[in-house]
Write a protein that holds these residues in place. Structure first.
Motif, PDB file in Angstrom:
ATOM      1  N   SER A  36       0.804  -1.219   0.000  1.00 37.79           N
ATOM      2  CA  SER A  36       0.000   0.000   0.000  1.00 37.79           C
ATOM      3  C   SER A  36       0.841   1.274   0.000  1.00 37.79           C
ATOM      4  CB  SER A  36      -0.959   0.002   1.193  1.00 37.79           C
ATOM      5  OG  SER A  36      -0.245  -0.114   2.410  1.00 37.79           O
ATOM      6  N   GLU A  37       1.898   1.316   0.813  1.00 37.16           N
ATOM      7  CA  GLU A  37       2.709   2.527   0.888  1.00 37.16           C
ATOM      8  C   GLU A  37       3.414   2.803  -0.432  1.00 37.16           C
ATOM      9  OE1 GLU A  37       6.472   4.401   3.445  1.00 37.16           O
ATOM     10  OE2 GLU A  37       5.490   2.559   4.111  1.00 37.16           O
ATOM     11  N   LEU A  38       3.989   1.780  -1.037  1.00 37.74           N
ATOM     12  CA  LEU A  38       4.679   1.956  -2.317  1.00 37.74           C
ATOM     13  C   LEU A  38       3.693   2.360  -3.406  1.00 37.74           C
ATOM     14  CD1 LEU A  38       7.201   1.773  -4.052  1.00 37.74           C
ATOM     15  CD2 LEU A  38       6.779  -0.688  -4.302  1.00 37.74           C
ATOM     16  N   VAL A  39       2.533   1.734  -3.427  1.00 38.38           N
ATOM     17  CA  VAL A  39       1.504   2.074  -4.414  1.00 38.38           C
ATOM     18  C   VAL A  39       1.084   3.539  -4.261  1.00 38.38           C
ATOM     19  CG1 VAL A  39      -0.899   1.651  -5.089  1.00 38.38           C
ATOM     20  CG2 VAL A  39       0.663  -0.280  -4.690  1.00 38.38           C
ATOM     21  N   ARG A  40       0.920   3.978  -3.014  1.00 33.95           N
ATOM     22  CA  ARG A  40       0.525   5.371  -2.769  1.00 33.95           C
ATOM     23  C   ARG A  40       1.595   6.339  -3.278  1.00 33.95           C
ATOM     24  NH1 ARG A  40       2.080   8.797   0.777  1.00 33.95           N
ATOM     25  NH2 ARG A  40       3.165   7.204   2.008  1.00 33.95           N
TER      26      ARG A  40
END
Length: 314
Positions: A221-225
């Motif tokens: 999730s963090e990388l995608v964001r």
């Protein structure tokens, strides 16, 4: 989307419809009558040239309850992503949204071209690339200046977004020269001039790039964001899946070790997944975390350490 949900593609293009509208309407009814929860997902706002009225009518006629969730129409969202606000106090305070095509048995006499041409507001044509020459000709014949700015935005808000600008007199030739294809939104009006100053999406450092994220879904999730914030498109394709041991002997050894934590001097965690699974299994076995009171805890990597800190132990 809920894991295991059925997906039915009913997309449309100018020369090809995967399913006729009547068939789509009936499918919604048939699936609902089977007791299924059905989501009809549309691009933009379903009530702006989205045929939602026809679909909802048939549901109502069959006493099927439904809910319409409004979206943001592409007529407003796509220009904004190209740096073109559809209104601006220095140019216009109104806009009109016009379909670029109609039923085959109808003609454009149903569009009041004279009123559109004389209006000072922004004109927004949806699904009108194939009829662009006709649209421009009608506007100019009815009095619209040939120098009126025009912008076409293809695949708006996507990483493939492409914008072509000109005016009513030359935009058709520019579209042909660039082989500019559907789907696109056409904007006619002085607000198009703001694009040069306000274009923002296409200036992001990762604009135009699609990036494959192979981390597990729970950790991506963090990388995608961050990819999204930089203008890229993240495609999640997890290549790692964590599962409990499948062999009974391995399960037994694991649980025996967890039952003797008070005998350990060190407990080493090598991954975030290891941390999450360790505490999950302690809970399942109802093992008191205080059995770790004599052990020292070590973590490999800052992410693993952070996962332990969230559990209140480092």
């Amino acid at each position: 989307m809920k894991p295991g949900a059925d997906k039915i593609f009913v997309g449309k293009s100018p020369d090809k419809h995967m399913m006729k509208q009547d068939e789509i309407n009936q499918s919604l009814v048939d699936l609902a009558l089977q007791g299924k929860t059905v989501t009809r997902l549309k691009g933009g706002d379903p009530s702006v040239f989205g045929r939602v009225g026809e679909e909802a009518e048939l549901l109502a006629e069959n006493d099927i309850r439904f809910e319409i969730v409004p979206g943001i129409t592409s007529a407003i969202a796509v220009p904004a992503y190209a740096g073109i606000p559809v209104t601006h106090r220095d140019f216009t305070s109104s806009f009109s949204i016009v379909t670029g095509h109609e039923y085959k048995n109808k003609t454009y006499s149903n569009v009041n071209w004279e009123n559109l041409a004389q209006a000072s507001g922004t004109l927004i044509f949806l699904m009108g690339v194939a009829n662009l020459e006709y649209i421009c000709t009608q506007l100019m014949n009815c009095g619209k200046s040939a120098e009126t700015p025009v912008a076409l935005i293809r695949w708006g808000t996507w990483m493939e977004q492409e914008t072509l600008t000109g005016d009513l007199s030359d935009i058709v030739e520019k579209v042909k020269a660039a082989n500019f294809q559907s789907p696109a939104v056409t904007i006619v009006g002085e607000v198009v001039k703001l694009r040069e100053k306000l274009a923002w999406f296409e200036q992001k450092p990762l604009f135009g790039h699609r990036i494959l994220v192979t981390r597990s879904r729970s950790q991506a999730s963090e990388l995608v964001r961050e990819i999204d914030e930089l203008g890229g498109e993240a495609v999640e394709f997890p290549v790692i899946r964590t599962r409990p041991p499948s062999q009974p002997e391995a399960q037994k050894q694991r649980d025996e070790a967890l039952g003797q934590l008070d005998r350990f001097d060190w407990v080493l965690f090598t991954s975030v997944n290891g941390v999450e699974y360790f505490f999950q299994r302690l809970l399942e076995l109802r093992i008191d975390i205080r059995s770790l009171s004599k052990a020292r805890i070590a973590a490999v990597g800052s992410k693993t350490a952070a996962a332990l800190e969230r559990r209140g132990r480092l």
